[in-house]
Motif scaffolding. Sequence first.
Motif, PDB file in Angstrom:
ATOM      1  N   CYS A 185       0.560  -1.091  -0.111  1.00 34.06           N
ATOM      2  CA  CYS A 185      -0.167   0.042  -0.162  1.00 34.06           C
ATOM      3  C   CYS A 185       0.962   1.204  -0.121  1.00 34.06           C
ATOM      4  O   CYS A 185       1.834   1.512   0.750  1.00 34.06           O
ATOM      5  CB  CYS A 185      -1.063  -0.169   1.282  1.00 34.06           C
ATOM      6  N   TYR A 187       0.011   3.960   0.983  1.00 25.70           N
ATOM      7  CA  TYR A 187      -0.373   5.023   1.923  1.00 25.70           C
ATOM      8  C   TYR A 187       0.431   5.094   3.119  1.00 25.70           C
ATOM      9  O   TYR A 187       0.057   5.644   3.989  1.00 25.70           O
ATOM     10  CB  TYR A 187      -1.792   5.121   1.855  1.00 25.70           C
ATOM     11  N   ALA A 188       1.204   4.113   3.424  1.00 26.80           N
ATOM     12  CA  ALA A 188       1.934   4.078   4.653  1.00 26.80           C
ATOM     13  C   ALA A 188       1.244   4.956   5.901  1.00 26.80           C
ATOM     14  O   ALA A 188       2.161   5.527   6.512  1.00 26.80           O
ATOM     15  CB  ALA A 188       3.276   4.912   4.397  1.00 26.80           C
ATOM     16  N   CYS A 189      -0.118   4.754   6.248  1.00 25.89           N
ATOM     17  CA  CYS A 189      -0.617   5.201   7.506  1.00 25.89           C
ATOM     18  C   CYS A 189       0.247   4.881   8.874  1.00 25.89           C
ATOM     19  O   CYS A 189       0.536   3.381   8.556  1.00 25.89           O
ATOM     20  CB  CYS A 189      -2.007   4.838   7.369  1.00 25.89           C
ATOM     21  N   PHE A 191      -0.234   3.753  11.834  1.00 28.13           N
ATOM     22  CA  PHE A 191      -0.732   2.737  12.669  1.00 28.13           C
ATOM     23  C   PHE A 191      -0.966   1.272  11.950  1.00 28.13           C
ATOM     24  O   PHE A 191      -1.295   0.475  12.840  1.00 28.13           O
ATOM     25  CB  PHE A 191      -2.038   3.095  13.012  1.00 28.13           C
ATOM     26  N   CYS A 192      -0.852   1.234  10.644  1.00 24.60           N
ATOM     27  CA  CYS A 192      -0.934  -0.041   9.857  1.00 24.60           C
ATOM     28  C   CYS A 192       0.137  -0.740   9.680  1.00 24.60           C
ATOM     29  O   CYS A 192       0.986  -0.229   9.223  1.00 24.60           O
ATOM     30  CB  CYS A 192      -2.025   0.584   8.591  1.00 24.60           C
ATOM     31  N   THR A 194       0.242  -3.061   6.997  1.00 19.94           N
ATOM     32  CA  THR A 194       0.421  -3.487   5.582  1.00 19.94           C
ATOM     33  C   THR A 194       1.487  -2.895   4.502  1.00 19.94           C
ATOM     34  O   THR A 194       2.243  -3.600   4.411  1.00 19.94           O
ATOM     35  CB  THR A 194      -1.012  -3.149   5.059  1.00 19.94           C
ATOM     36  N   PRO A 195       1.496  -1.713   4.777  1.00 13.71           N
ATOM     37  CA  PRO A 195       2.869  -1.008   3.955  1.00 13.71           C
ATOM     38  C   PRO A 195       4.040  -1.471   4.552  1.00 13.71           C
ATOM     39  O   PRO A 195       5.092  -1.531   3.621  1.00 13.71           O
ATOM     40  CB  PRO A 195       2.582   0.523   3.818  1.00 13.71           C
ATOM     41  N   PRO A 230      -5.864  -3.429  -0.230  1.00 13.12           N
ATOM     42  CA  PRO A 230      -5.802  -2.384   1.060  1.00 13.12           C
ATOM     43  C   PRO A 230      -6.805  -1.415   0.842  1.00 13.12           C
ATOM     44  O   PRO A 230      -7.025  -0.719   1.738  1.00 13.12           O
ATOM     45  CB  PRO A 230      -4.148  -2.126   0.950  1.00 13.12           C
ATOM     46  N   GLU A 274     -11.851  -2.406   1.951  1.00 14.22           N
ATOM     47  CA  GLU A 274     -12.455  -1.246   2.219  1.00 14.22           C
ATOM     48  C   GLU A 274     -11.776  -0.089   1.189  1.00 14.22           C
ATOM     49  O   GLU A 274     -11.350  -0.472   0.377  1.00 14.22           O
ATOM     50  CB  GLU A 274     -12.014  -0.421   3.598  1.00 14.22           C
ATOM     51  N   ARG A 276     -10.713   4.375   0.437  1.00 12.99           N
ATOM     52  CA  ARG A 276     -10.375   5.360   1.024  1.00 12.99           C
ATOM     53  C   ARG A 276     -11.484   6.539   0.760  1.00 12.99           C
ATOM     54  O   ARG A 276     -12.085   6.453  -0.207  1.00 12.99           O
ATOM     55  CB  ARG A 276      -8.875   5.747   0.512  1.00 12.99           C
ATOM     56  N   ARG A 314      -2.551   9.837   7.276  1.00 13.88           N
ATOM     57  CA  ARG A 314      -3.774   9.438   6.260  1.00 13.88           C
ATOM     58  C   ARG A 314      -3.738  10.060   4.990  1.00 13.88           C
ATOM     59  O   ARG A 314      -4.149   9.222   4.179  1.00 13.88           O
ATOM     60  CB  ARG A 314      -4.957   9.638   7.150  1.00 13.88           C
TER      61      ARG A 314
HETATM   62  S1  SF4 Z   1      -4.866   1.736   6.774  1.00 18.87           S
HETATM   63 FE1  SF4 Z   1      -5.366   1.441   4.433  1.00 18.87          FE
HETATM   64  S2  SF4 Z   1      -4.669   3.120   3.288  1.00 18.87           S
HETATM   65 FE2  SF4 Z   1      -3.449   3.137   5.203  1.00 18.87          FE
HETATM   66  S3  SF4 Z   1      -1.492   2.155   4.845  1.00 18.87           S
HETATM   67 FE3  SF4 Z   1      -2.848   0.673   5.845  1.00 18.87          FE
HETATM   68  S4  SF4 Z   1      -3.907  -0.398   3.860  1.00 18.87           S
HETATM   69 FE4  SF4 Z   1      -2.878   1.379   3.264  1.00 18.87          FE
END
Ligand code: SF4
Length: 427
Positions: A185, A187-189, A191-192, A194-195, A230, A274, A276, A314
Amino acid sequence: MPRTPATLVLDHRQTGKVALNVLVGALESFPDTAAVPVDFVPRERDLADAVARALEASERVLVLWSFYSPDAAEQARRLAQVRAAVPDPRAVHVAGGVHASAEPLATLREGWDLVALGEGERTVVDLARAALAGTDLRAVRGLAHLDPGGALVSRGRGEAVTLDDWPPFAPAHGRLGPIELTRGCIYACAFCQTPFHHRARFRHRSLPEVLRWVRVQKAAGFRDYRFISPTSLSYGAPGPDPDLAAVEALLAGVREVIGPSPGARLFFGTFPSEVRPEHVTPAAMALLRRYVDNTSVIIGGQSGSDRVLERIRRGHDAATVERAVGVALEAGLEPHVDFIFGLPGETDHDVEATLRLAEALAARGARVHGHTFMPLPGTPLKDAPPGRLAPAVRARIDRLAASGGLYGQWARQAEVADALAGRRAPG
Ligand code: SF4
């Protein structure tokens, strides 16, 4: 009876089973590894017996576990039980998934023999081959172990795969599930996980490959077609701007494959994925209405405070969330909006802004999906204090829940957040 060189036993319960199916699909991709016996064990109480049974028939047994950070403590307890019941060194316990990748040392110290770092498709194939050949499993790329002194020895991260080269599930074993459309992803949020686990770049499965696997699902009698992404409306796009032509080609293509099968339903932009908020445009929602069967769409909102949204990277503001809810409602889709309570560094003003936005959106017809902030390993916020909900905040959340405007695991996540903070690796 001659023993087989290796058997796989999978802790095949709810949270890790999709990831484990992907790994078995990887093994199915090669004739030598496709032949390795696999035992999918869905029930906690059956795991030790399954390992003992496999040891009677095999030289080595690879017990694969995949779990997320909130489940890590519980999984360590279960591992200890299985080890106590079957204390045979030929059973090799391997942990994978985002938690094990982010905290390899802590995971190994909790009792796993090997930890898989990063993506697992290539690693599991190499691991199975090493087990078949009777060579040292610890030398496989993508794995880590402890040396006799308790220090971490890493063979590097597993190969970052091209999705088109690997199946999304394990059809030869009859283990089908949602198709992963996109990994990573941009978007490198903060708290997440995934990235930070899958890298901050989109890797999409191509349309012909997606449709190929949808055909496999259809042939198996699938009813509900779902996808993992993501950010669903990013399908086919290299960057932040959606490519709605690519999304339409995907949805139209899936519809065409599914055909008019009675009871078949196509889900997109909803569980387990989901969208964005800035991607929720009238054109995008019209596209969903034309092709999908879901009547709701899940929107990542997270906070009502622009200051907090900026701190957690975000990439959108609170007004964008409000606008997205309006657009979804206008299109006839019920918006479910993710919020995270207790984000680090929130002032009273930020907390109030988030509660007000959640209440206002619920009053307009949205449903709020409430979470409590958890400092997840591997993220920039891993050392932040766990999310805490003051009594007055909790009372407002409870009121919103009682009115039907909010649902979620926020109360349980507050406990998990505390536990995660308590388990942080020293230093
Ligand atoms: S919260 Fe969603 S948009 Fe943000 S980094 Fe995680 S997967 Fe990507």
